[in-house]
Design a protein around this motif. Sequence first.
Motif, short mmCIF file in Angstrom:
data_model
loop_
_atom_site.label_atom_id
_atom_site.label_comp_id
_atom_site.label_asym_id
_atom_site.label_seq_id
_atom_site.Cartn_x
_atom_site.Cartn_y
_atom_site.Cartn_z
N ARG A 35 1.54 4.26 -3.11
CA ARG A 35 1.30 5.67 -2.80
C ARG A 35 2.57 6.49 -2.95
O ARG A 35 2.54 7.65 -3.38
N SER A 71 -13.48 1.17 2.57
CA SER A 71 -12.47 0.88 1.54
C SER A 71 -11.44 1.99 1.48
O SER A 71 -11.75 3.13 1.12
N ALA A 72 -10.20 1.63 1.81
CA ALA A 72 -9.11 2.61 1.72
C ALA A 72 -8.85 2.99 0.27
O ALA A 72 -8.38 4.10 0.00
N GLN A 73 -9.16 2.09 -0.65
CA GLN A 73 -8.94 2.42 -2.06
C GLN A 73 -9.91 3.51 -2.52
O GLN A 73 -9.53 4.45 -3.21
N ASP A 98 -6.91 -8.25 4.24
CA ASP A 98 -6.20 -9.18 3.35
C ASP A 98 -5.68 -10.42 4.08
O ASP A 98 -5.07 -11.29 3.45
N LYS A 139 -12.29 -9.30 -4.08
CA LYS A 139 -10.82 -9.18 -4.15
C LYS A 139 -10.33 -9.85 -5.43
O LYS A 139 -11.11 -10.05 -6.36
N SER A 195 0.84 -1.21 0.00
CA SER A 195 0.00 0.00 0.00
C SER A 195 0.87 1.26 0.00
O SER A 195 0.60 2.22 -0.74
N THR A 231 -5.56 -1.85 -6.14
CA THR A 231 -5.11 -0.58 -5.55
C THR A 231 -4.59 0.35 -6.65
O THR A 231 -4.95 1.54 -6.69
O1 LIG Z 1 -5.64 0.97 -0.08
C1 LIG Z 1 -4.95 -0.05 -0.17
O2 LIG Z 1 -3.72 -0.01 -0.37
C2 LIG Z 1 -5.61 -1.35 -0.02
C3 LIG Z 1 -6.88 -1.42 0.48
C4 LIG Z 1 -7.63 -2.66 0.66
O3 LIG Z 1 -8.62 -2.74 -0.35
P1 LIG Z 1 -10.09 -2.06 -0.19
O4 LIG Z 1 -9.93 -0.61 -0.22
O5 LIG Z 1 -10.86 -2.56 -1.39
O6 LIG Z 1 -10.63 -2.60 1.10
C5 LIG Z 1 -6.74 -3.90 0.56
O7 LIG Z 1 -7.52 -5.05 0.38
C6 LIG Z 1 -5.73 -3.80 -0.54
O8 LIG Z 1 -4.87 -4.91 -0.55
C7 LIG Z 1 -4.85 -2.57 -0.38
#
Ligand SMILES: O=C(O)C1=C[C@@H](OP(=O)(O)O)[C@@H](O)[C@H](O)C1
Length: 449
Positions: free
Chosen positions: A34, A175-177, A327, A354, A30, A103
């Motif tokens: 970034r 969701s962080a994404q 994950d 996923k 991650s 991501t």
């Molecule tokens: O922001 C990220 O780096 C991630 C967010 C997660 O996904 P989601 O945002 O879909 O939960 C994670 O499963 C992925 O491996 C990495």
Amino acid sequence: MSHDASPRPLLAQAPAAPLSGTHRVPGDKSISHRALMFGALAIGTTAIEGLLEGEDVLRTAAAMRALGATVDQQGPGAWRVAGRGIGGLTEPADVLDMGNSGTAARLLCGLLAGHPIFSVMTGDASLRRRPMLRVTDPLSATGATFWTREGGRLPLAVRGATDPLPLDYRLPVASAQVKSACLLAGLCARGTTRVVEPEPTRDHTENMLRHFGATVRVEDTAEGRVIELEGQPELRAAPILVPGDPSSAAFLLVAALLVPGSRVTIANVGLNPLRTGLFATLREMGAELRVENARVEGGEPVGDLVAAHGPLRAVEVPPERAPSMIDEYPVLAVAAASATGTTRMRGLAELRVKESDRLAATAAMLAANGIAVSIEGDDLLVEGTGGGIPGGGTVATHMDHRLAMSTLVMGLAARAPVAVDDAGFIETSFPGFADLMNRAAGNKAIRPA
Ligand SMILES: O=C(O)C1=C[C@@H](OP(=O)(O)O)[C@@H](O)[C@H](O)C1
Ligand SMILES: C=C(OP(=O)(O)O)C(=O)O
């Protein structure tokens, strides 16, 4: 492995000796994505140390180059990115192929929405099945136009906004994404972008925005965690030190907990509290797991994990913990298979979108190896044996690196060898996985099938 390479079956069996020694896992995926993206948006040259050189991250590096940034590898894990400044990305001459990486694809949608350029994005067969409307819907409110394939799938095309509007968006899923895509678009907009998340998710984007000089406010309120970003900051290049990926450390850690007599140290692991749900869960299960040399490096908490084999007991994992270990469920399921009692992992709907349907695939992985397992709604129930795992199965990994690695960890702890149909996708997040596990086990416990 790219999606057109031939499958690489692997097999894992109980090692002749316990796992031991001090090991390092590759850089955090991650943070690596970034670092490259923020480097490309900053003024000046960003020096990155410890970058994950896995295929997912290399896709992001290639995309940043295609958008006009200068991205160079100086040595192992050492990269330099000369940025274009906010709004300075240029139109790519060809399709952006994000491979297997959700991501990379989703964060890039945010970047592209904020730039007045036309781009087309695709990915491998796994990524082309994954939902993109979760980013393209909110990002359309910036003024960007997205065209997707039926059902909001890749390939997609986007014409970014000329004068992007700031978003005010409440995430329907944790969701962080999605959060990060909105914030990346917000960098290019005038005014304040506001994102509300129902449950806090990994905050590497917020941390890195601040590190590069942006103004970000975070507040926990009755409606959830509110993140506000002031648009059009001048991002200044800043050095990045990428810690070891806790999601990769999870595999060696669980192997050490399950293989009798094992004791390992995993040095330099990222311990951001929004990533450590697995470690908390394993401790609740009775695992001997402690952190040494806790410190802060490059703005992220880091430490050395020390883990030793011992009995585990079943627990119920609450749904609100899911974002901090999203994950790690496949490998937690392997630990649960050898625990005493039935482990219930609640609220796993997101696992269905996923790299594979990880809920179904994790259940199938266990069932193929003699473990009783069921899915009730969005919950996964694993009946632990309280002793060994029978093993003997071959598992279909469905282009999913975490399934492949979890299966091989199970093989190390099982009575009969366990095989995966294709370990090639491990290269997306954990290059050198089998070699590292074999070094810890002191023999060829993992080898071609
Ligand atoms: O922001 C990220 O780096 C991630 C967010 C997660 O996904 P989601 O945002 O879909 O939960 C994670 O499963 C992925 O491996 C990495
Ligand atoms: C879900 C994952 O990654 P991504 O969404 O980036 O493909 C993962 O690495 O487990």
